[in-house]
Design a protein around this motif. Structure first.
Motif, PDB file in Angstrom:
ATOM      1  N   THR A   7       0.801  -1.229   0.000  1.00 53.39           N
ATOM      2  CA  THR A   7       0.000   0.000   0.000  1.00 53.39           C
ATOM      3  C   THR A   7       0.835   1.282   0.000  1.00 53.39           C
ATOM      4  O   THR A   7       0.289   2.377  -0.145  1.00 53.39           O
ATOM      5  N   ILE A   8       2.137   1.141   0.096  1.00 56.76           N
ATOM      6  CA  ILE A   8       2.945   2.366   0.266  1.00 56.76           C
ATOM      7  C   ILE A   8       2.878   3.300  -0.951  1.00 56.76           C
ATOM      8  O   ILE A   8       2.790   4.517  -0.803  1.00 56.76           O
ATOM      9  N   ASN A   9       2.830   2.719  -2.152  1.00 60.02           N
ATOM     10  CA  ASN A   9       2.769   3.588  -3.340  1.00 60.02           C
ATOM     11  C   ASN A   9       1.474   4.378  -3.366  1.00 60.02           C
ATOM     12  O   ASN A   9       1.462   5.565  -3.689  1.00 60.02           O
ATOM     13  N   SER A  10       0.393   3.688  -3.004  1.00 57.31           N
ATOM     14  CA  SER A  10      -0.900   4.361  -2.982  1.00 57.31           C
ATOM     15  C   SER A  10      -0.940   5.433  -1.891  1.00 57.31           C
ATOM     16  O   SER A  10      -1.484   6.518  -2.102  1.00 57.31           O
ATOM     17  N   GLU A  11      -0.333   5.131  -0.735  1.00 56.50           N
ATOM     18  CA  GLU A  11      -0.290   6.110   0.372  1.00 56.50           C
ATOM     19  C   GLU A  11       0.482   7.356  -0.054  1.00 56.50           C
ATOM     20  O   GLU A  11       0.068   8.469   0.212  1.00 56.50           O
ATOM     21  N   LEU A  12       1.613   7.142  -0.718  1.00 55.02           N
ATOM     22  CA  LEU A  12       2.464   8.278  -1.058  1.00 55.02           C
ATOM     23  C   LEU A  12       1.967   9.042  -2.281  1.00 55.02           C
ATOM     24  O   LEU A  12       1.970  10.264  -2.298  1.00 55.02           O
ATOM     25  N   PHE A  13       1.550   8.273  -3.316  1.00 50.67           N
ATOM     26  CA  PHE A  13       1.242   8.953  -4.591  1.00 50.67           C
ATOM     27  C   PHE A  13      -0.242   8.955  -4.937  1.00 50.67           C
ATOM     28  O   PHE A  13      -0.645   9.534  -5.928  1.00 50.67           O
ATOM     29  N   GLY A  14      -1.063   8.260  -4.126  1.00 48.32           N
ATOM     30  CA  GLY A  14      -2.505   8.210  -4.386  1.00 48.32           C
ATOM     31  C   GLY A  14      -2.853   7.131  -5.404  1.00 48.32           C
ATOM     32  O   GLY A  14      -1.969   6.449  -5.943  1.00 48.32           O
ATOM     33  N   HIS A  15      -4.144   6.939  -5.654  1.00 50.56           N
ATOM     34  CA  HIS A  15      -4.557   5.985  -6.684  1.00 50.56           C
ATOM     35  C   HIS A  15      -5.863   6.442  -7.328  1.00 50.56           C
ATOM     36  O   HIS A  15      -6.516   7.369  -6.824  1.00 50.56           O
ATOM     37  N   VAL A  16      -6.199   5.783  -8.412  1.00 55.81           N
ATOM     38  CA  VAL A  16      -7.487   6.084  -9.074  1.00 55.81           C
ATOM     39  C   VAL A  16      -8.412   4.889  -8.881  1.00 55.81           C
ATOM     40  O   VAL A  16      -7.966   3.782  -8.562  1.00 55.81           O
ATOM     41  N   LYS A  17      -9.692   5.158  -9.040  1.00 54.63           N
ATOM     42  CA  LYS A  17     -10.708   4.125  -8.887  1.00 54.63           C
ATOM     43  C   LYS A  17     -10.372   2.912  -9.762  1.00 54.63           C
ATOM     44  O   LYS A  17      -9.977   3.079 -10.919  1.00 54.63           O
ATOM     45  N   GLY A  18     -10.424   1.714  -9.189  1.00 52.76           N
ATOM     46  CA  GLY A  18     -10.186   0.487  -9.947  1.00 52.76           C
ATOM     47  C   GLY A  18      -8.725   0.105 -10.103  1.00 52.76           C
ATOM     48  O   GLY A  18      -8.388  -0.874 -10.767  1.00 52.76           O
ATOM     49  N   ALA A  19      -7.823   0.910  -9.458  1.00 49.56           N
ATOM     50  CA  ALA A  19      -6.387   0.616  -9.590  1.00 49.56           C
ATOM     51  C   ALA A  19      -6.063  -0.740  -9.000  1.00 49.56           C
ATOM     52  O   ALA A  19      -5.181  -1.443  -9.474  1.00 49.56           O
ATOM     53  N   PHE A  20      -6.771  -1.106  -7.958  1.00 47.65           N
ATOM     54  CA  PHE A  20      -6.630  -2.451  -7.374  1.00 47.65           C
ATOM     55  C   PHE A  20      -7.966  -2.815  -6.738  1.00 47.65           C
ATOM     56  O   PHE A  20      -8.894  -1.996  -6.687  1.00 47.65           O
ATOM     57  N   THR A  21      -8.087  -4.031  -6.242  1.00 47.97           N
ATOM     58  CA  THR A  21      -9.364  -4.594  -5.814  1.00 47.97           C
ATOM     59  C   THR A  21     -10.174  -3.669  -4.907  1.00 47.97           C
ATOM     60  O   THR A  21     -11.364  -3.461  -5.137  1.00 47.97           O
ATOM     61  N   ASN A  22      -9.514  -3.075  -3.900  1.00 48.30           N
ATOM     62  CA  ASN A  22     -10.276  -2.265  -2.948  1.00 48.30           C
ATOM     63  C   ASN A  22     -10.357  -0.778  -3.320  1.00 48.30           C
ATOM     64  O   ASN A  22     -10.845   0.007  -2.532  1.00 48.30           O
ATOM     65  N   ALA A  23      -9.827  -0.439  -4.473  1.00 54.00           N
ATOM     66  CA  ALA A  23      -9.816   0.969  -4.865  1.00 54.00           C
ATOM     67  C   ALA A  23     -11.183   1.367  -5.402  1.00 54.00           C
ATOM     68  O   ALA A  23     -11.424   1.370  -6.607  1.00 54.00           O
ATOM     69  N   THR A  24     -12.077   1.719  -4.457  1.00 53.85           N
ATOM     70  CA  THR A  24     -13.462   2.013  -4.863  1.00 53.85           C
ATOM     71  C   THR A  24     -13.631   3.446  -5.335  1.00 53.85           C
ATOM     72  O   THR A  24     -14.690   3.825  -5.824  1.00 53.85           O
ATOM     73  N   GLY A  25     -12.570   4.259  -5.133  1.00 54.16           N
ATOM     74  CA  GLY A  25     -12.658   5.644  -5.616  1.00 54.16           C
ATOM     75  C   GLY A  25     -11.277   6.224  -5.764  1.00 54.16           C
ATOM     76  O   GLY A  25     -10.283   5.580  -5.443  1.00 54.16           O
ATOM     77  N   ASP A  26     -11.199   7.475  -6.242  1.00 50.97           N
ATOM     78  CA  ASP A  26      -9.891   8.123  -6.352  1.00 50.97           C
ATOM     79  C   ASP A  26      -9.417   8.521  -4.948  1.00 50.97           C
ATOM     80  O   ASP A  26     -10.223   8.816  -4.083  1.00 50.97           O
ATOM     81  N   ARG A  27      -8.125   8.518  -4.760  1.00 49.11           N
ATOM     82  CA  ARG A  27      -7.601   8.944  -3.463  1.00 49.11           C
ATOM     83  C   ARG A  27      -6.298   9.701  -3.674  1.00 49.11           C
ATOM     84  O   ARG A  27      -5.458   9.306  -4.471  1.00 49.11           O
ATOM     85  N   LYS A  28      -6.178  10.808  -2.925  1.00 51.34           N
ATOM     86  CA  LYS A  28      -4.941  11.597  -3.007  1.00 51.34           C
ATOM     87  C   LYS A  28      -3.862  10.955  -2.137  1.00 51.34           C
ATOM     88  O   LYS A  28      -4.169  10.426  -1.074  1.00 51.34           O
TER      89      LYS A  28
END
Ligand SMILES: Nc1ncnc2c1ncn2[C@@H]1O[C@H](COP(=O)(O)OP(=O)(O)OP(=O)(O)O)[C@@H](O)[C@H]1O
Ligand SMILES: [Mg+2]
Length: 420
Positions: free
Chosen positions: A77-98
């Motif tokens: 999860t560290i990449n998502s924590e640091l750089f954020g993710h977009v909806k659908g990037a991985f299984t639990n990514a239900t929305g965009d996150r900064k």
């Protein structure tokens, strides 16, 4: 200098050692720049405090600051924590996150335990540092951010680089400025100051009198290894404050409460095949100190034995029977009687020295007096006898030679039953 002192006051930084002042000086000099900074030092030396000092002394001080422990975030999860993710990037990514790099744009990010950062994350970080660009996980849109990075590590990054776990180019990019924070062992002159600071603070918080320590106790603290550095010293000061039943603590007091303080910070004498004078002195001091501690333990043990077993010295009647056999027991008893002493009632108290029993001392004194009297009497009797013999029983001449009156001589002859 004034800046260093006010920073110390503001952040509760205690210490006057050149090593600490040097680090603080560097931190204050580089703080106003945008340079990345790598803080290295063992656990508990103040890396996080220094990152705060750098942020607060930079033009970003009114912007946000966040401390992220790279070792505490799961690798997934560290990449998502640091750089954020977009909806659908991985299984639990239900929305965009900064991510933090987006949220803390304009501010400072403190990346603690940077050595633990996964290799792919290192690559993304390097890109941010070089171009200010990043991409949210699952996105293809390049975004820009302006964050200042302060990183910290308590591991030797060079070893991680050698084993291929840390990118060398990232290391050089991060370590544009390297602030090395000294361990407590490297600034043992600050240990006592820090101890007093933590003990006084704690006492004030808790509303009791602060503990104080003697020279020996201070030496123990200054020669302990402090693997946990300032954080450990703070804990020790607070634990001792609670555990101690009295406020003045000696070396043995400290050891009985914190046996770990026996683990001394002695340089390895065989490090490069030989020791220098300083090392030998330290080792000698340690030996002497240990001996003194052992002696104190022994003294305590003897007192404790006497006290807990209610030991008493044998009664005086028995001692007299041993010391004054035969001719004089009656005389000794008579002296006791006249002095109104009751020896059997005598019991040494804990205030008496253990070895010298004052009861026995009195018995010796008395027996000496008895012998002295008797020998004088004997001598007197002998002298009278000799004087009478010399003057063929003529009392007048004998008295003159003895320097006494004829009448006294007559009385003494009767008293000593001298047969002429
Ligand atoms: N020079 C100092 N004087 C007084 N207190 C200090 C000093 N340096 C650090 N401290 C205190 O010591 C504790 C440990 O500091 P800090 O958390 O910054 O260490 P660290 O290097 O980040 O440790 P770790 O590697 O374990 O995370 C903190 O409570 C901090 O306030
Ligand atoms: Mg820390």
């Amino acid at each position: 200098m004034a800046a260093i002192d006010s920073t110390k006051r503001r952040y509760g930084i205690v210490g006057r050692s050149p090593a600490l002042e040097n680090s603080l000086n560097t931190a204050l000099r580089v703080a106003p720049t945008d340079l990345s900074i790598l803080i290295t030092g063992e656990s508990g030396v103040g890396k996080e405090v220094f990152s705060r000092i750098i942020h607060d002394n930079s033009p970003r001080k009114h912007e946000k600051f966040i401390a992220i422990n790279c070792g505490a975030i799961p690798e997934g999860t560290i990449n998502s924590e640091l750089f954020g993710h977009v909806k659908g990037a991985f299984t639990n990514a239900t929305g965009d996150r900064k991510g933090y790099f987006e949220s803390y744009d304009g501010g400072t990010i403190f990346l603690d335990e940077i050595g633990e950062m996964p290799l792919d994350t290192q690559t993304y970080l390097l890109r941010v540092l070089e171009s200010g660009e990043f991409i949210r996980v699952g996105s293809s849109t390049v975004q820009r951010t302006d964050v200042r990075i302060v990183a910290a590590t308590n591991r030797k990054l060079s070893e991680r680089i050698e084993s291929g776990k840390f990118r060398e180019d990232l290391f050089y990019r991060l370590a544009t400025v390297n602030i090395e924070l000294p361990s407590l062992r490297e600034r043992s002159e600050d240990i006592y100051l820090l101890f007093r600071y933590f003990a006084n603070n704690f006492a004030e918080q808790q509303g009791f009198e602060p503990i104080r320590i003697d020279e020996e106790a201070r030496w123990l603290l200054e020669n302990y290894q402090w693997p946990g550095n300032i954080r450990e010293l703070k804990n020790v000061a607070e634990q001792l404050s609670i555990l101690a039943e009295k406020r003045e603590l000696t070396g043995p007091d400290l050891l009985s409460m914190m046996p770990k303080l026996r683990d001394r910070n002695l340089p390895a004498i065989t490090k490069n095949g030989q020791g220098d004078g300083m090392q030998e002195r330290e080792i000698l001091y340690k030996v002497l100190f240990d001996m003194k501690a052992d002696l104190n333990d022994l003294k305590g043990l003897i007192f404790e034995l006497i006290r807990s077993n209610d030991l008493r010295v044998p009664d005086m009647g028995k001692i007299r029977a041993l010391q004054l056999p035969g001719a004089y027991p009656a005389a000794a008893e008579e002296i006791d009687r006249r002095a109104g002493l009751d020896n059997d009632a005598y019991r040494p108290s804990m205030d008496d020295p253990i070895i010298v029993d004052t009861g026995m001392q009195r018995a010796y004194d008395r027996s000496e007096i008895v012998e002295e009297d008797l020998s004088l009497a004997n001598a007197e009797r002998e002298l009278i006898r000799k004087a009478l013999k010399k003057h063929n029983g003529r009392r007048k001449e004998a008295a003159a030679e003895l320097g006494i009156s004829e009448r006294t001589l007559y009385r003494k002859i009767k008293e000593y039953e001298i047969v002429e």
